[in-house]
Scaffold this motif. Structure first.
Motif, PDB file in Angstrom:
ATOM      1  N   GLY A   1       0.834  -1.210   0.094  1.00 36.36           N
ATOM      2  CA  GLY A   1      -0.002  -0.013   0.053  1.00 36.36           C
ATOM      3  C   GLY A   1       0.929   1.242  -0.040  1.00 36.36           C
ATOM      4  N   ALA A   2       2.251   1.291   0.291  1.00 37.22           N
ATOM      5  CA  ALA A   2       2.959   2.186   0.255  1.00 37.22           C
ATOM      6  C   ALA A   2       3.113   2.841  -0.990  1.00 37.22           C
ATOM      7  CB  ALA A   2       4.261   2.067   0.910  1.00 37.22           C
ATOM      8  N   HIS A   3       3.484   4.371  -0.907  1.00 37.35           N
ATOM      9  CA  HIS A   3       3.515   5.107  -2.214  1.00 37.35           C
ATOM     10  C   HIS A   3       4.783   4.616  -2.994  1.00 37.35           C
ATOM     11  CE1 HIS A   3       1.127   8.194   0.057  1.00 37.35           C
ATOM     12  NE2 HIS A   3       0.647   8.337  -1.044  1.00 37.35           N
ATOM     13  N   ARG A   4       5.745   4.102  -2.153  1.00 33.97           N
ATOM     14  CA  ARG A   4       7.332   3.632  -2.890  1.00 33.97           C
ATOM     15  C   ARG A   4       7.786   2.521  -1.989  1.00 33.97           C
ATOM     16  NH1 ARG A   4      12.654   7.663  -3.254  1.00 33.97           N
ATOM     17  NH2 ARG A   4      13.993   5.893  -4.429  1.00 33.97           N
ATOM     18  N   THR A   5       8.522   1.607  -2.575  1.00 34.97           N
ATOM     19  CA  THR A   5       9.303   0.734  -1.790  1.00 34.97           C
ATOM     20  C   THR A   5      10.806   0.768  -2.120  1.00 34.97           C
ATOM     21  OG1 THR A   5       7.404  -0.697  -1.886  1.00 34.97           O
ATOM     22  CG2 THR A   5       9.520  -1.695  -1.351  1.00 34.97           C
ATOM     23  N   VAL A   6      11.560   0.771  -1.143  1.00 36.17           N
ATOM     24  CA  VAL A   6      13.196   0.706  -1.174  1.00 36.17           C
ATOM     25  C   VAL A   6      13.571  -0.326  -0.530  1.00 36.17           C
ATOM     26  CG1 VAL A   6      13.217   3.329  -1.685  1.00 36.17           C
ATOM     27  CG2 VAL A   6      13.671   2.357   0.969  1.00 36.17           C
ATOM     28  N   PHE A   7      14.836  -1.004  -0.604  1.00 33.46           N
ATOM     29  CA  PHE A   7      15.465  -1.823   0.043  1.00 33.46           C
ATOM     30  C   PHE A   7      16.749  -1.451   0.692  1.00 33.46           C
ATOM     31  CE2 PHE A   7      12.694  -3.866  -3.284  1.00 33.46           C
ATOM     32  CZ  PHE A   7      12.326  -5.220  -2.620  1.00 33.46           C
ATOM     33  N   SER A   8      16.976  -0.191   0.642  1.00 37.98           N
ATOM     34  CA  SER A   8      18.342   0.260   1.098  1.00 37.98           C
ATOM     35  C   SER A   8      17.946   1.879   1.252  1.00 37.98           C
ATOM     36  CB  SER A   8      19.514   0.257   0.422  1.00 37.98           C
ATOM     37  OG  SER A   8      19.625   0.824  -0.823  1.00 37.98           O
ATOM     38  N   PHE A   9      18.718   2.479   2.209  1.00 36.55           N
ATOM     39  CA  PHE A   9      18.475   3.757   2.452  1.00 36.55           C
ATOM     40  C   PHE A   9      19.193   4.543   1.533  1.00 36.55           C
ATOM     41  CE2 PHE A   9      17.738   2.521   6.865  1.00 36.55           C
ATOM     42  CZ  PHE A   9      16.498   3.278   7.096  1.00 36.55           C
ATOM     43  N   GLN A  10      20.002   3.875   0.569  1.00 39.26           N
ATOM     44  CA  GLN A  10      20.836   4.844  -0.186  1.00 39.26           C
ATOM     45  C   GLN A  10      19.982   4.924  -1.509  1.00 39.26           C
ATOM     46  OE1 GLN A  10      22.073   2.318   1.295  1.00 39.26           O
ATOM     47  NE2 GLN A  10      24.087   2.278   1.553  1.00 39.26           N
ATOM     48  N   GLU A  11      18.685   4.252  -1.550  1.00 42.50           N
ATOM     49  CA  GLU A  11      17.618   4.446  -2.833  1.00 42.50           C
ATOM     50  C   GLU A  11      17.298   5.739  -2.761  1.00 42.50           C
ATOM     51  OE1 GLU A  11      15.365   1.086  -4.054  1.00 42.50           O
ATOM     52  OE2 GLU A  11      16.751  -0.034  -2.644  1.00 42.50           O
ATOM     53  N   ILE A  12      17.015   6.308  -1.241  1.00 46.56           N
ATOM     54  CA  ILE A  12      16.109   7.561  -0.923  1.00 46.56           C
ATOM     55  C   ILE A  12      17.066   8.675  -1.337  1.00 46.56           C
ATOM     56  CG2 ILE A  12      14.611   8.695   0.564  1.00 46.56           C
ATOM     57  CD1 ILE A  12      14.298   5.914   2.152  1.00 46.56           C
ATOM     58  N   GLY A  13      16.782   9.508  -2.477  1.00 44.98           N
ATOM     59  CA  GLY A  13      17.325  10.643  -2.765  1.00 44.98           C
ATOM     60  C   GLY A  13      16.868  12.085  -1.946  1.00 44.98           C
ATOM     61  N   VAL A  14      17.845  12.669  -1.161  1.00 46.54           N
ATOM     62  CA  VAL A  14      17.009  13.495  -0.365  1.00 46.54           C
ATOM     63  C   VAL A  14      16.580  14.981  -1.251  1.00 46.54           C
ATOM     64  CG1 VAL A  14      18.083  15.501   1.294  1.00 46.54           C
ATOM     65  CG2 VAL A  14      18.732  13.012   1.615  1.00 46.54           C
ATOM     66  N   GLU A  15      17.239  15.319  -2.109  1.00 45.15           N
ATOM     67  CA  GLU A  15      17.020  16.078  -2.973  1.00 45.15           C
ATOM     68  C   GLU A  15      15.546  15.952  -3.660  1.00 45.15           C
ATOM     69  OE1 GLU A  15      18.107  19.373  -3.183  1.00 45.15           O
ATOM     70  OE2 GLU A  15      19.448  18.557  -1.641  1.00 45.15           O
ATOM     71  N   GLU A  16      15.363  14.794  -3.925  1.00 46.75           N
ATOM     72  CA  GLU A  16      14.024  14.155  -4.681  1.00 46.75           C
ATOM     73  C   GLU A  16      12.856  14.555  -3.538  1.00 46.75           C
ATOM     74  OE1 GLU A  16      11.866   9.923  -5.684  1.00 46.75           O
ATOM     75  OE2 GLU A  16      14.100  10.202  -5.454  1.00 46.75           O
ATOM     76  N   LEU A  17      13.246  14.203  -2.042  1.00 45.02           N
ATOM     77  CA  LEU A  17      12.248  14.537  -1.261  1.00 45.02           C
ATOM     78  C   LEU A  17      11.874  15.879  -1.128  1.00 45.02           C
ATOM     79  CD1 LEU A  17      13.439  12.270   1.712  1.00 45.02           C
ATOM     80  CD2 LEU A  17      11.780  11.749  -0.039  1.00 45.02           C
ATOM     81  N   LYS A  18      12.815  16.814  -1.492  1.00 41.74           N
ATOM     82  CA  LYS A  18      12.557  18.222  -1.139  1.00 41.74           C
ATOM     83  C   LYS A  18      12.250  18.965  -2.600  1.00 41.74           C
ATOM     84  CE  LYS A  18      15.141  20.719   1.262  1.00 41.74           C
ATOM     85  NZ  LYS A  18      16.427  21.538   1.979  1.00 41.74           N
ATOM     86  N   LYS A  19      12.178  18.305  -3.673  1.00 37.75           N
ATOM     87  CA  LYS A  19      12.154  19.279  -4.853  1.00 37.75           C
ATOM     88  C   LYS A  19      10.757  19.724  -5.193  1.00 37.75           C
ATOM     89  CE  LYS A  19      10.589  15.136  -7.504  1.00 37.75           C
ATOM     90  NZ  LYS A  19      10.649  14.284  -8.620  1.00 37.75           N
ATOM     91  N   ASP A  20       9.652  19.583  -4.294  1.00 40.49           N
ATOM     92  CA  ASP A  20       8.419  19.971  -4.354  1.00 40.49           C
ATOM     93  C   ASP A  20       8.200  21.112  -3.499  1.00 40.49           C
ATOM     94  OD1 ASP A  20       7.838  18.882  -6.673  1.00 40.49           O
ATOM     95  OD2 ASP A  20       7.023  17.024  -5.959  1.00 40.49           O
ATOM     96  N   LEU A  21       9.321  21.489  -2.671  1.00 39.14           N
ATOM     97  CA  LEU A  21       8.961  22.423  -1.627  1.00 39.14           C
ATOM     98  C   LEU A  21       8.821  23.755  -2.199  1.00 39.14           C
ATOM     99  CD1 LEU A  21      11.431  21.428   1.420  1.00 39.14           C
ATOM    100  CD2 LEU A  21       8.896  21.414   1.223  1.00 39.14           C
TER     101      LEU A  21
END
Length: 235
Positions: A215-235
């Motif tokens: 049900g999650a919006h996204r699935t990752v298998f490591s923290f390296q897969e999560i881009g910090v700038e990607e999280l902020k890009k729509d601010l």
């Protein structure tokens, strides 16, 4: 158990995250403790004449021990036992191993991810269905408490996950809106709680114990897969 999130509205959509804060679950996200817990439950059930392997019990994690115990009573026909008695039995085995094994280790890549979030100015907090004393102990042992503005344990809200209360309380304390929060969870109950809170939910699959988090919006298998700038890009 499948359907644990029923009764709570799951607000899932296809939007991108707009992260002002990242809210972390504890067990299965900060450290891989769920295998230990489920192993202790399995061994405790055996003392009561019941057999259940770790994979069979995986549906239980992600909520508080009272809710877990009530589910165990139903699923393994333990109605003749008191809830408090069953809780004490589980905790005795788990705490003996957990607190007795010495130094705990964070999930691989976690500390580097926390460093990247802090450098990007993204705020962080922990919201867990585990007891407050346990959560504080984990953060101290992992030496990561300094990254988080606060950590919430089960006692801080009326309802445990899959209810959204813990995440809503974290948002209230951070003074942010649901669409400004990213939740990182590993369990079905936790994902349900994050979705019901209105946050963007990332399912993290770094734990040995794997659950249905589809049900999650996204699935990752490591923290390296999560881009910090990607999280902020729509601010």
């Amino acid at each position: 158990m499948a359907g644990e999130g029923r009764g709570f509205r799951l607000r899932k959509d296809r939007r991108e995250p707009m992260a002002k804060a990242v809210l972390f679950d504890c067990d299965g996200v900060l450290l891989d403790s769920e295998y230990q817990y489920l192993d202790s439950v399995s061994r405790y059930l055996r003392t009561l004449g019941r057999e259940a392997g770790i994979e069979e019990l995986a549906y239980l994690v992600g909520t508080d021990i009272r809710r877990i115990t009530e589910q165990l009573k139903k699923d393994y026909h333990l109605e003749g036992y008191g809830t408090e008695e069953l809780i004490r039995g589980q905790r005795a085995l788990f705490y003996k191993e957990f607190y007795g094994e010495g130094k705990l280790s964070p999930m691989e890549g976690l500390v580097a991810f926390l460093d990247r979030l802090r450098a990007a100015g993204i705020r962080m907090a922990v919201a867990s269905s585990s007891p407050q004393e346990y959560v504080d102990y984990v953060l101290g042992q992992l030496k990561i408490g300094e990254y988080f503005e606060f950590a919430l344990g089960r006692e801080n809200v009326q309802r445990a996950k899959p209810a959204p209360d813990l995440y809503l309380e974290a948002m209230r304390r951070l003074k942010i809106l649901p669409h400004e929060a990213v939740v990182i969870e590993d369990s079905q109950n936790g994902v349900a709680a994050g979705l019901a809170s209105g946050a963007y939910v990332i399912a993290y699959k770094g734990s040995v114990v794997r659950q249905d988090t589809s049900g999650a919006h996204r699935t990752v298998f490591s923290f390296q897969e999560i881009g910090v700038e990607e999280l902020k890009k729509d601010l």
